[in-house]
Design a protein around this motif. Structure first.
Motif, PDB file in Angstrom:
ATOM      1  N   SER A   1      65.455  48.271   4.038  1.00 12.97           N
ATOM      2  CA  SER A   1      66.311  48.744   5.134  1.00 12.97           C
ATOM      3  C   SER A   1      67.006  47.585   5.836  1.00 12.97           C
ATOM      4  O   SER A   1      68.190  47.679   6.194  1.00 12.97           O
ATOM      5  N   LEU A   2      66.291  46.470   6.008  1.00  3.75           N
ATOM      6  CA  LEU A   2      66.894  45.294   6.642  1.00  3.75           C
ATOM      7  C   LEU A   2      67.955  44.662   5.745  1.00  3.75           C
ATOM      8  O   LEU A   2      69.000  44.207   6.225  1.00  3.75           O
ATOM      9  N   ILE A   3      67.700  44.650   4.443  1.00  2.00           N
ATOM     10  CA  ILE A   3      68.713  44.156   3.500  1.00  2.00           C
ATOM     11  C   ILE A   3      69.975  45.022   3.587  1.00  2.00           C
ATOM     12  O   ILE A   3      71.105  44.517   3.586  1.00  2.00           O
ATOM     13  N   ALA A   4      69.786  46.340   3.686  1.00  2.00           N
ATOM     14  CA  ALA A   4      70.933  47.258   3.819  1.00  2.00           C
ATOM     15  C   ALA A   4      71.743  46.947   5.068  1.00  2.00           C
ATOM     16  O   ALA A   4      72.972  47.094   5.073  1.00  2.00           O
ATOM     17  N   CYS A   5      71.084  46.505   6.139  1.00  2.00           N
ATOM     18  CA  CYS A   5      71.795  46.157   7.371  1.00  2.00           C
ATOM     19  C   CYS A   5      72.757  44.995   7.145  1.00  2.00           C
ATOM     20  O   CYS A   5      73.886  44.996   7.643  1.00  2.00           O
TER      21      CYS A   5
ATOM     22  N   ASN B   1      74.792  43.382  15.159  1.00  2.00           N
ATOM     23  CA  ASN B   1      74.482  41.974  15.417  1.00  2.00           C
ATOM     24  C   ASN B   1      74.893  41.084  14.248  1.00  2.00           C
ATOM     25  O   ASN B   1      75.440  39.988  14.442  1.00  2.00           O
ATOM     26  N   PHE B   2      74.643  41.560  13.028  1.00  2.00           N
ATOM     27  CA  PHE B   2      74.997  40.777  11.846  1.00  2.00           C
ATOM     28  C   PHE B   2      76.518  40.654  11.727  1.00  2.00           C
ATOM     29  O   PHE B   2      77.048  39.578  11.423  1.00  2.00           O
ATOM     30  N   PHE B   3      77.210  41.754  11.977  1.00  2.00           N
ATOM     31  CA  PHE B   3      78.673  41.748  11.956  1.00  2.00           C
ATOM     32  C   PHE B   3      79.222  40.736  12.972  1.00  2.00           C
ATOM     33  O   PHE B   3      80.128  39.957  12.656  1.00  2.00           O
ATOM     34  N   GLN B   4      78.651  40.721  14.170  1.00  2.00           N
ATOM     35  CA  GLN B   4      79.111  39.784  15.201  1.00  2.00           C
ATOM     36  C   GLN B   4      78.821  38.338  14.817  1.00  2.00           C
ATOM     37  O   GLN B   4      79.619  37.433  15.089  1.00  2.00           O
ATOM     38  N   GLU B   5      77.685  38.111  14.150  1.00  2.00           N
ATOM     39  CA  GLU B   5      77.367  36.764  13.670  1.00  2.00           C
ATOM     40  C   GLU B   5      78.387  36.292  12.630  1.00  2.00           C
ATOM     41  O   GLU B   5      78.760  35.118  12.588  1.00  2.00           O
TER      42      GLU B   5
ATOM     43  N   ASN C   1      58.561  25.573   7.952  1.00  2.00           N
ATOM     44  CA  ASN C   1      59.804  25.423   8.729  1.00  2.00           C
ATOM     45  C   ASN C   1      59.866  26.445   9.873  1.00  2.00           C
ATOM     46  O   ASN C   1      60.706  27.348   9.854  1.00  2.00           O
ATOM     47  N   PRO C   2      58.983  26.334  10.862  1.00  2.00           N
ATOM     48  CA  PRO C   2      58.956  27.310  11.958  1.00  2.00           C
ATOM     49  C   PRO C   2      60.309  27.415  12.669  1.00  2.00           C
ATOM     50  O   PRO C   2      60.985  26.414  12.897  1.00  2.00           O
ATOM     51  N   GLY C   3      60.693  28.668  12.960  1.00  2.00           N
ATOM     52  CA  GLY C   3      61.951  28.903  13.673  1.00  2.00           C
ATOM     53  C   GLY C   3      63.160  29.017  12.773  1.00  2.00           C
ATOM     54  O   GLY C   3      64.254  29.318  13.246  1.00  2.00           O
ATOM     55  N   GLU C   4      62.986  28.777  11.467  1.00  2.00           N
ATOM     56  CA  GLU C   4      64.092  28.853  10.514  1.00  2.00           C
ATOM     57  C   GLU C   4      63.828  29.953   9.488  1.00  2.00           C
ATOM     58  O   GLU C   4      62.690  30.348   9.264  1.00  2.00           O
ATOM     59  N   GLN C   5      64.910  30.437   8.875  1.00  2.00           N
ATOM     60  CA  GLN C   5      64.823  31.450   7.803  1.00  2.00           C
ATOM     61  C   GLN C   5      63.991  32.654   8.243  1.00  2.00           C
ATOM     62  O   GLN C   5      63.192  33.193   7.475  1.00  2.00           O
ATOM     63  N   LEU C   6      64.212  33.122   9.472  1.00  2.00           N
ATOM     64  CA  LEU C   6      63.397  34.210  10.019  1.00  2.00           C
ATOM     65  C   LEU C   6      63.605  35.520   9.260  1.00  2.00           C
ATOM     66  O   LEU C   6      62.648  36.258   9.006  1.00  2.00           O
TER      67      LEU C   6
ATOM     68  N   ASN D   1      68.754  33.059   7.088  1.00  2.00           N
ATOM     69  CA  ASN D   1      68.535  32.410   8.394  1.00  2.00           C
ATOM     70  C   ASN D   1      68.928  33.308   9.567  1.00  2.00           C
ATOM     71  O   ASN D   1      68.764  32.923  10.732  1.00  2.00           O
ATOM     72  N   PHE D   2      69.454  34.497   9.286  1.00  2.00           N
ATOM     73  CA  PHE D   2      69.852  35.445  10.338  1.00  2.00           C
ATOM     74  C   PHE D   2      68.660  35.709  11.267  1.00  2.00           C
ATOM     75  O   PHE D   2      67.530  35.911  10.809  1.00  2.00           O
ATOM     76  N   ASP D   3      68.912  35.701  12.576  1.00  2.00           N
ATOM     77  CA  ASP D   3      67.791  35.844  13.524  1.00  2.00           C
ATOM     78  C   ASP D   3      68.018  36.857  14.644  1.00  2.00           C
ATOM     79  O   ASP D   3      67.217  36.944  15.577  1.00  2.00           O
ATOM     80  N   LYS D   4      69.103  37.638  14.557  1.00  2.00           N
ATOM     81  CA  LYS D   4      69.388  38.613  15.620  1.00  2.00           C
ATOM     82  C   LYS D   4      68.828  39.989  15.247  1.00  2.00           C
ATOM     83  O   LYS D   4      69.549  40.961  15.060  1.00  2.00           O
ATOM     84  N   PHE D   5      67.521  40.035  15.108  1.00  2.45           N
ATOM     85  CA  PHE D   5      66.813  41.280  14.780  1.00  2.45           C
ATOM     86  C   PHE D   5      65.391  41.145  15.324  1.00  2.45           C
ATOM     87  O   PHE D   5      64.913  40.032  15.571  1.00  2.45           O
ATOM     88  N   PRO D   6      64.682  42.269  15.517  1.00  2.70           N
ATOM     89  CA  PRO D   6      63.321  42.200  16.059  1.00  2.70           C
ATOM     90  C   PRO D   6      62.312  41.742  15.007  1.00  2.70           C
ATOM     91  O   PRO D   6      62.064  42.440  14.034  1.00  2.70           O
ATOM     92  N   LEU D   7      61.772  40.567  15.183  1.00  2.00           N
ATOM     93  CA  LEU D   7      60.769  40.048  14.264  1.00  2.00           C
ATOM     94  C   LEU D   7      59.453  40.795  14.485  1.00  2.00           C
ATOM     95  O   LEU D   7      59.060  41.066  15.616  1.00  2.00           O
ATOM     96  N   SER D   8      58.798  41.157  13.398  1.00  2.00           N
ATOM     97  CA  SER D   8      57.527  41.879  13.495  1.00  2.00           C
ATOM     98  C   SER D   8      56.410  40.946  13.977  1.00  2.00           C
ATOM     99  O   SER D   8      56.549  39.712  13.962  1.00  2.00           O
ATOM    100  N   LYS D   9      55.280  41.533  14.379  1.00  2.00           N
ATOM    101  CA  LYS D   9      54.130  40.733  14.804  1.00  2.00           C
ATOM    102  C   LYS D   9      53.641  39.855  13.659  1.00  2.00           C
ATOM    103  O   LYS D   9      53.295  38.680  13.857  1.00  2.00           O
ATOM    104  N   THR D  10      53.614  40.410  12.459  1.00  2.00           N
ATOM    105  CA  THR D  10      53.192  39.624  11.308  1.00  2.00           C
ATOM    106  C   THR D  10      54.220  38.548  10.960  1.00  2.00           C
ATOM    107  O   THR D  10      53.865  37.445  10.543  1.00  2.00           O
ATOM    108  N   GLY D  11      55.497  38.865  11.163  1.00  2.00           N
ATOM    109  CA  GLY D  11      56.548  37.883  10.927  1.00  2.00           C
ATOM    110  C   GLY D  11      56.415  36.681  11.846  1.00  2.00           C
ATOM    111  O   GLY D  11      56.644  35.533  11.431  1.00  2.00           O
ATOM    112  N   LEU D  12      56.037  36.914  13.088  1.00  2.00           N
ATOM    113  CA  LEU D  12      55.833  35.821  14.043  1.00  2.00           C
ATOM    114  C   LEU D  12      54.713  34.889  13.583  1.00  2.00           C
ATOM    115  O   LEU D  12      54.820  33.667  13.678  1.00  2.00           O
ATOM    116  N   ILE D  13      53.646  35.485  13.048  1.00  2.00           N
ATOM    117  CA  ILE D  13      52.517  34.684  12.572  1.00  2.00           C
ATOM    118  C   ILE D  13      52.905  33.884  11.334  1.00  2.00           C
ATOM    119  O   ILE D  13      52.603  32.685  11.214  1.00  2.00           O
TER     120      ILE D  13
END
Length: 331
Positions: free
Chosen positions: A283-287, A17-21, A230-235, A211-223
């Motif tokens: 692990s997400l940084i490695a992605c 997803n990151f590569f495609q972005e 800045n809701p919806g940004e820098q996820l 600001n990348f957003d094509k990954f599964p946000l955790s439950k805590t991340g949503l909160i």
């Protein structure tokens, strides 16, 4: 609150997803990545300036140093205790670090900027504030120019200021001789997170990858996102960076630790939740790194990318660098 781990399949999907972005951003298509193009100046420093200052403003720390004949002679560091609401808040903190005897300053600014060459010096128009800062009256204005005006009006000081995004400065400082090393990838993983690289010999790229957003946000991340400035940004940043990582721990455990530094210490002491959160971040940084590798190899299959990363979380987080390297090998 439960904690969701990412599987190897999940991580590989995020890399794709990151590569495609990256592909979409380069082509000017819709993408969560800013892909800001920085023209590389012929002379990053004025040729005559053998003495200058470098002031670094991040999400939680401001640092300054004085350089004379390529040697650092004076250093200073200060914790940023409150978010910058206005440009005055920012400029007042910077003022405490300015050396009155020095006429040229590099401002290493960890915020998204639209670059411009002003008298062959890089300056940047602030696109938005991140890491819970607001800077309401500075958005849309050239930071260096505004800072020069401020010092002249308040102090009658004539100071030349060049303003550069943090990952771009890492790249520019790596240039030796005449051409940029196209194999180089620069990253900052601390209070915030971002990556950049040289697109060619004339252009450097600031991705604003937080600001990348094509990954599964955790439950805590949503909160955390919902309660942020800045809701919806820098996820992505809210999921992995030091400004937010300890908040995930507090939501899961119902505790009230104050920093990601404290989270890292808990991980060292064997706290499994702290360890899992830091591992997930690494692990997400490695992605993102793997996605950039793939993008660079697409451009030049014979290229051997080299990575330079700065930032407190990457350097001092519990087994952070090791986890990033191991995840990259796996990916």
């Amino acid at each position: 609150m439960s904690f969701n781990q990412l599987s190897v399949k999940d991580l590989k999907t995020i890399v794709n997803n990151f590569f495609q972005e990256l592909i979409n951003a380069e082509k000017g298509k819709n993408s969560s990545l800013a892909f800001i193009k920085y023209p590389i100046p012929k002379n990053f420093l004025p040729i005559k300036e053998k003495t200058y200052q470098e002031i670094s403003v991040g999400g939680s720390i401001i640092k300054s140093k004085t350089i004379i004949n390529k040697k650092t002679v004076k250093k200073k560091m200060e914790k940023i205790n409150h978010p910058f609401l206005t440009k005055k808040d920012l400029f007042e903190v910077i003022k405490k670090h300015i050396n009155n005897k020095i006429k040229f300053t590099i401002l290493n600014f960890a915020f998204p900027l639209k670059p411009i060459l002003r008298e062959n010096l890089l300056d940047g128009k602030l696109i938005k504030a991140t890491k819970e800062h607001q800077l309401k009256d500075l958005i849309g204005k050239f930071v260096g120019e505004e800072l020069e005006k401020y010092f002249y009006q308040k102090e009658r000081k004539n100071i030349k200021i060049t303003v550069v995004n943090d990952v771009i400065l890492l790249l520019l400082q790596s240039i030796r001789k005449n051409s940029p090393p196209l194999f180089l990838i620069a990253g900052v993983v601390g209070t915030g997170t971002n990556f950049g690289f040289f697109l060619d010999e004339k252009i450097a790229i600031n991705l604003e990858s937080g600001n990348f957003d094509k990954f599964p946000l955790s439950k805590t991340g949503l909160i955390i996102d919902k309660n942020s400035k800045n809701p919806g940004e820098q996820l992505f940043e809210k999921e992995v960076a030091g400004a937010y990582l300890y908040q995930h721990y507090n939501l899961i455990t119902k505790r009230n630790i104050k920093s990601t530094k404290e989270l890292s210490q808990l991980a060292k002491e064997g706290d499994l939740i702290a360890q899992k959160l830091i591992n997930r971040s690494a692990s997400l940084i490695a992605c993102q790194i793997a996605g950039i590798y793939r993008f660079k190899k697409l451009k030049n299959p014979n290229l051997k990318p080299k990575l330079i990363i700065e930032g407190s979380l990457f350097k001092r987080g519990w087994q952070y660098e090791k986890t990033v390297k191991n995840t990259l090998k796996m990916l």
